[in-house]
Each structure stands twice: as structure tokens, then as C-alpha cells.
Design a protein around this motif. Structure first.
Motif, PDB file in Angstrom:
ATOM      1  N   CYS A  78       0.857  -1.192   0.000  1.00 61.72           N
ATOM      2  CA  CYS A  78       0.000   0.000   0.000  1.00 61.72           C
ATOM      3  C   CYS A  78       0.890   1.237   0.000  1.00 61.72           C
ATOM      4  O   CYS A  78       1.963   1.249   0.616  1.00 61.72           O
ATOM      5  CB  CYS A  78      -0.905   0.014   1.227  1.00 61.72           C
ATOM      6  SG  CYS A  78      -2.093  -1.353   1.289  1.00 61.72           S
ATOM      7  N   TRP A  89      -0.733   4.590   0.142  1.00 65.55           N
ATOM      8  CA  TRP A  89      -1.480   5.769   0.580  1.00 65.55           C
ATOM      9  C   TRP A  89      -2.533   5.352   1.598  1.00 65.55           C
ATOM     10  O   TRP A  89      -2.908   4.184   1.686  1.00 65.55           O
ATOM     11  CB  TRP A  89      -2.141   6.491  -0.598  1.00 65.55           C
ATOM     12  CG  TRP A  89      -2.468   7.917  -0.278  1.00 65.55           C
ATOM     13  CD1 TRP A  89      -3.666   8.434   0.133  1.00 65.55           C
ATOM     14  CD2 TRP A  89      -1.544   9.003  -0.274  1.00 65.55           C
ATOM     15  NE1 TRP A  89      -3.549   9.770   0.379  1.00 65.55           N
ATOM     16  CE2 TRP A  89      -2.252  10.158   0.136  1.00 65.55           C
ATOM     17  CE3 TRP A  89      -0.182   9.129  -0.585  1.00 65.55           C
ATOM     18  CZ2 TRP A  89      -1.658  11.402   0.252  1.00 65.55           C
ATOM     19  CZ3 TRP A  89       0.411  10.375  -0.473  1.00 65.55           C
ATOM     20  CH2 TRP A  89      -0.319  11.493  -0.066  1.00 65.55           C
ATOM     21  N   ILE A  93      -6.318   6.856   2.778  1.00 65.14           N
ATOM     22  CA  ILE A  93      -7.370   7.840   2.520  1.00 65.14           C
ATOM     23  C   ILE A  93      -8.169   8.088   3.795  1.00 65.14           C
ATOM     24  O   ILE A  93      -8.313   7.209   4.649  1.00 65.14           O
ATOM     25  CB  ILE A  93      -8.305   7.395   1.373  1.00 65.14           C
ATOM     26  CG1 ILE A  93      -8.946   6.040   1.699  1.00 65.14           C
ATOM     27  CG2 ILE A  93      -7.543   7.345   0.066  1.00 65.14           C
ATOM     28  CD1 ILE A  93     -10.003   5.615   0.694  1.00 65.14           C
ATOM     29  N   ASP A 101      -2.640   2.672  -4.521  1.00 60.85           N
ATOM     30  CA  ASP A 101      -3.006   3.775  -5.422  1.00 60.85           C
ATOM     31  C   ASP A 101      -2.246   3.608  -6.736  1.00 60.85           C
ATOM     32  O   ASP A 101      -1.019   3.728  -6.778  1.00 60.85           O
ATOM     33  CB  ASP A 101      -2.671   5.106  -4.757  1.00 60.85           C
ATOM     34  CG  ASP A 101      -3.010   6.306  -5.637  1.00 60.85           C
ATOM     35  OD1 ASP A 101      -3.666   6.102  -6.684  1.00 60.85           O
ATOM     36  OD2 ASP A 101      -2.616   7.427  -5.287  1.00 60.85           O
ATOM     37  N   GLN A 102      -2.975   3.330  -7.807  1.00 67.27           N
ATOM     38  CA  GLN A 102      -2.360   3.172  -9.126  1.00 67.27           C
ATOM     39  C   GLN A 102      -2.898   4.250 -10.058  1.00 67.27           C
ATOM     40  O   GLN A 102      -4.116   4.382 -10.239  1.00 67.27           O
ATOM     41  CB  GLN A 102      -2.661   1.787  -9.688  1.00 67.27           C
ATOM     42  CG  GLN A 102      -2.014   0.676  -8.870  1.00 67.27           C
ATOM     43  CD  GLN A 102      -2.394  -0.703  -9.370  1.00 67.27           C
ATOM     44  OE1 GLN A 102      -3.541  -1.088  -9.304  1.00 67.27           O
ATOM     45  NE2 GLN A 102      -1.407  -1.441  -9.861  1.00 67.27           N
ATOM     46  N   ASN A 103      -1.999   5.028 -10.626  1.00 64.50           N
ATOM     47  CA  ASN A 103      -2.388   6.104 -11.539  1.00 64.50           C
ATOM     48  C   ASN A 103      -2.799   5.494 -12.867  1.00 64.50           C
ATOM     49  O   ASN A 103      -1.988   4.895 -13.567  1.00 64.50           O
ATOM     50  CB  ASN A 103      -1.222   7.078 -11.727  1.00 64.50           C
ATOM     51  CG  ASN A 103      -1.635   8.360 -12.415  1.00 64.50           C
ATOM     52  OD1 ASN A 103      -2.527   8.351 -13.250  1.00 64.50           O
ATOM     53  ND2 ASN A 103      -0.979   9.446 -12.063  1.00 64.50           N
ATOM     54  N   HIS A 108      -7.242   7.798 -10.990  1.00 68.73           N
ATOM     55  CA  HIS A 108      -6.526   6.797 -10.208  1.00 68.73           C
ATOM     56  C   HIS A 108      -7.451   5.624  -9.912  1.00 68.73           C
ATOM     57  O   HIS A 108      -8.674   5.775  -9.833  1.00 68.73           O
ATOM     58  CB  HIS A 108      -6.030   7.393  -8.887  1.00 68.73           C
ATOM     59  CG  HIS A 108      -4.890   8.348  -9.038  1.00 68.73           C
ATOM     60  ND1 HIS A 108      -3.762   8.302  -8.243  1.00 68.73           N
ATOM     61  CD2 HIS A 108      -4.687   9.380  -9.895  1.00 68.73           C
ATOM     62  CE1 HIS A 108      -2.916   9.267  -8.597  1.00 68.73           C
ATOM     63  NE2 HIS A 108      -3.465   9.928  -9.591  1.00 68.73           N
ATOM     64  N   LEU A 127      -7.977   2.938  -6.856  1.00 74.86           N
ATOM     65  CA  LEU A 127      -7.644   2.635  -5.468  1.00 74.86           C
ATOM     66  C   LEU A 127      -8.147   1.233  -5.142  1.00 74.86           C
ATOM     67  O   LEU A 127      -9.347   0.968  -5.250  1.00 74.86           O
ATOM     68  CB  LEU A 127      -8.284   3.651  -4.518  1.00 74.86           C
ATOM     69  CG  LEU A 127      -8.062   5.135  -4.815  1.00 74.86           C
ATOM     70  CD1 LEU A 127      -8.770   5.982  -3.771  1.00 74.86           C
ATOM     71  CD2 LEU A 127      -6.573   5.467  -4.856  1.00 74.86           C
ATOM     72  N   ILE A 178      -5.572  13.332  -2.108  1.00 75.55           N
ATOM     73  CA  ILE A 178      -4.472  12.376  -2.283  1.00 75.55           C
ATOM     74  C   ILE A 178      -3.275  13.161  -2.801  1.00 75.55           C
ATOM     75  O   ILE A 178      -3.057  13.295  -4.012  1.00 75.55           O
ATOM     76  CB  ILE A 178      -4.871  11.255  -3.256  1.00 75.55           C
ATOM     77  CG1 ILE A 178      -6.167  10.576  -2.801  1.00 75.55           C
ATOM     78  CG2 ILE A 178      -3.754  10.224  -3.371  1.00 75.55           C
ATOM     79  CD1 ILE A 178      -6.652   9.481  -3.738  1.00 75.55           C
ATOM     80  N   TYR A 201      -9.696  14.110  -5.372  1.00 85.50           N
ATOM     81  CA  TYR A 201     -10.257  13.163  -6.332  1.00 85.50           C
ATOM     82  C   TYR A 201     -11.672  12.787  -5.917  1.00 85.50           C
ATOM     83  O   TYR A 201     -11.956  12.583  -4.731  1.00 85.50           O
ATOM     84  CB  TYR A 201      -9.385  11.904  -6.416  1.00 85.50           C
ATOM     85  CG  TYR A 201      -8.018  12.165  -6.988  1.00 85.50           C
ATOM     86  CD1 TYR A 201      -7.768  11.959  -8.342  1.00 85.50           C
ATOM     87  CD2 TYR A 201      -6.986  12.627  -6.181  1.00 85.50           C
ATOM     88  CE1 TYR A 201      -6.518  12.217  -8.874  1.00 85.50           C
ATOM     89  CE2 TYR A 201      -5.725  12.885  -6.711  1.00 85.50           C
ATOM     90  CZ  TYR A 201      -5.498  12.675  -8.060  1.00 85.50           C
ATOM     91  OH  TYR A 201      -4.262  12.935  -8.580  1.00 85.50           O
TER      92      TYR A 201
END
Length: 342
Positions: A112, A114, A116, A132-134, A155, A157, A176, A186
Motif C-alpha cells: 500500500c 497511501w 485515505i 493507489d495506481q495512476n 486513479h 484505489l 491524495i 479526487y
């Protein structure tokens, strides 16, 4: 000790399948006890493992995220999709897991990156670790016209599916960004909780960049001193602390009495006595304790007052051992090792 000397002969009356499973179980136990990749300081969902897990095959799956394989052999340590692991100062999310004939559990975890924060509909502050994957592709991350430019970053999540995260839906928003002066926010556009629907499961939450609202979004300071932005902030409703049971283990001592050898087909009884820190006898009826048997195989047990009677009837278990324990408030106060003999 070589593995050949670790094995025992099994009665010819035992089925071929059971003989093979039993031998495989012993081989797994033998190798597990000697594995150099066992990790002691590791937590599963915030709690220690009964037996430390194997952790190996660590690699990068992209330029940011790590992946590891985790194996356990006790059903008490079984891992589900959606579980969280704490290892090497990082939090990891289980992406998948499986059990091999109930002999061991193998799971894949991703790191992981991030956490939230949000206020739920009851006015409670919630938080959850996420991967978190862009997912922004084929654009510059901005859209707009000749007079206005908006961010269009998107993103994905990935987060444990639970009572809180399953309710993450549009138009909920999160901050984020490490930039606490002017963070990027976001908005949730989709919450897919069907793709990883086994075990606890995962929610795959798609979020799209949205502007910071300085009127409704607020920078707060957590109890540990960390500053985080909460989007669409409302006053948090205090959550009363959960009452904790008295810590009887501080002043209590106990002794489990009984023979440490148990013959197949026989019954063995163990008793417990309690004393205070000064050595004075304490009536067992005034102690809130529980008997527990820690074993990799079936052990029949009967509890009567301050006694527990155990027996084992499977000849395949000869040479094995188990533990009879006393627990108070989920804390093991004492144990005795019982060896299974012919």
C-alpha cells in the motif's frame, strides 16, 4: 536432523491417500520449522501470527509497488483476499490466496502506498490503507478550453472490502497529495466490488481529479500529529472508547499439572491452580480463564471445573505433540507441551 529420520512409519491399514497427505503434512512442518525466510515481527490485520509466516519472492511489479508471497501452515493463520499485513514498516494488501489441501496457505500481497481519510454518514472519521495506481493514460492529465483548464488525472484505489469501503461512492471526494498547502483532490466515479469477491474481498475504486474546495474541505491534525485534508468536512462525532476487560494477568500466576506423555487411545487429565503475585492461593472459580488446546491435529477434549481431559485416537499422530494452555482475556498465561506416544 535429516528429514528421513523425522518421518515415522504408518500402519498399513491407513489408506494410501491419508498416508500421502500425512507424509506431506510432516514434510511441510519439517521444512517450515527450518525455513530461513520466517519473519517474526509481522502482523495480520493488526494481530501477531500464531506462528511466524514465510515471506519470500519480493519483487517490483511496476516502478512503485512491491509484491511478496506469504505462506502459513496453521488454520489460525489462514490468509484471505483483502487482509492487511504489516511487514518491514510497510502495510500490504492481500490480492489473492489459496489453501493447498488445507496443509498450507499461500497468499500474494501488494504494498500500500497511501491512506485515505473521509467522514462517513454518521459523522465518524474513517481511514483505510489503499494501493493507489495512476490510471491516467493517453493524455497530459489536463482538459479544458481556451478559458479554463482542469485536471483529468484518474486513479484506481484498491482497498479491503468492508462495511465502510463498500459505501464509497460518487460524489465522495478524497485528498491524495503530499502537498498540504494546495492538495489535489479526487472524486469517486465507480466502486467495483465484484472483481475480487472471495474472502474479505477488494473494492476497486476509480477516482477522478477534482478541484480543492476551500470552503468545504479542511486541514485537520490527527492525534499523532499528522496533518491531513478531509474533503467535505463536518464536525466529527466522538466515538466512545471500547471498554477493556481488567488485566488479570498482572497479578495472577498459574500452573498446569499433569503427565506430559499421552498414549494413543488413552485419556489424560490436566488441572490448573492459581496464585497471586505474592504466592497466595487464588480460587479458580474467581478467575475468568479459558482452557485452550493448540494443535495441528484433532484432539478430543472435555472440560470440567478446573480440569481438562484430552485424548488422541489417530495412530498417525504418534511422535507428534500439542499444547494445553490457559488463556485470560486472549492472553496465554501458561502452557504445557504434551507428547503423543505409543
Amino acid at each position: 536432523m535429516a528429514y528421513e529420520s523425522y518421518k515415522i512409519s504408518l500402519p498399513s491399514s491407513t489408506s494410501v491417500q491419508n498416508r500421502m497427505l500425512n507424509q506431506k503434512q510432516r514434510q511441510i512442518r519439517f521444512l517450515y520449522d527450518r525455513a530461513i525466510d520466517r519473519e517474526k515481527d509481522t502482523l495480520l490485520n493488526g494481530k501477531p501470527f500464531t506462528e511466524s509466516p514465510r515471506i519470500f519472492d519480493r519483487k517490483f511489479i511496476d516502478t512503485v509497488h512491491h509484491k511478496i508471497t506469504v505462506e502459513t501452515i496453521l488454520d489460525k493463520d489462514w490468509i484471505e483476499c483483502g487482509d492487511y499485513l504489516e511487514y518491514e514498516g510497510m502495510v500490504w494488501l492481500c490480492m489473492n490466496s489459496y489453501s493447498f489441501h488445507k496443509l498450507y496457505c499461500c497468499a500474494t500481497f501488494m504494498s500500500c502506498d497511501w491512506k485515505i481519510y473521509w467522514i462517513n454518514e454518521n459523522g465518524e472519521l474513517k481511514s483505510q490503507y489503499v494501493i493507489d495506481q495512476n490510471s491516467t493514460q493517453y493524455n497530459s492529465g489536463e482538459t479544458g478550453n481556451s478559458t479554463m483548464t482542469l485536471g483529468s488525472a484518474q486513479h484506481m484505489l484498491k482497498v479491503q472490502c468492508n462495511d465502510d469501503t463498500i459505501l464509497l461512492d460518487s460524489p465522495m471526494r478524497f485528498a491524495i497529495d503530499k502537498n498540504i498547502k494546495k492538495p489535489t483532490c479526487y472524486k469517486v466515479t465507480q466502486n467495483d466490488n465484484t472483481a475480487y469477491n472471495y474472502g474479505k474481498g477488494l473494492c476497486c475504486v476509480t477516482v477522478t481529479e477534482t478541484p480543492l474546495n476551500t470552503e468545504s474541505d479542511k486541514l485537520i491534525t490527527l492525534d499523532d500529529g499528522t496533518q491531513v485534508w478531509i474533503c467535505d468536512y463536518v464536525e466529527v462525532t466522538p466515538i466512545p472508547p471500547t471498554p477493556q476487560p481488567p488485566n488479570e494477568t498482572t497479578d495472577l500466576r498459574c500452573v498446569i499439572s499433569g503427565n506430559t506423555n499421552l498414549k494413543i487411545g488413552y485419556r489424560r487429565t490436566y488441572t490448573v491452580t492459581f496464585t497471586d503475585k505474592d504466592g497466595n492461593s487464588v480460587d479458580w472459580q474467581n478467575v475468568n480463564y479459558q482452557w485452550n488446546v493448540k494443535s495441528d491435529f484433532d484432539v478430543e477434549r472435555t472440560i470440567n471445573d478446573n480440569e481438562i481431559t484430552v485424548s488422541v485416537n489417530d495412530e498417525n499422530i504418534i511422535g507428534g505433540s500439542f499444547f494445553v494452555q490457559i488463556h485470560i482475556s486472549e492472553i496465554m498465561l501458561s502452557e504445557i507441551k504434551v507428547n503423543v506416544v505409543e
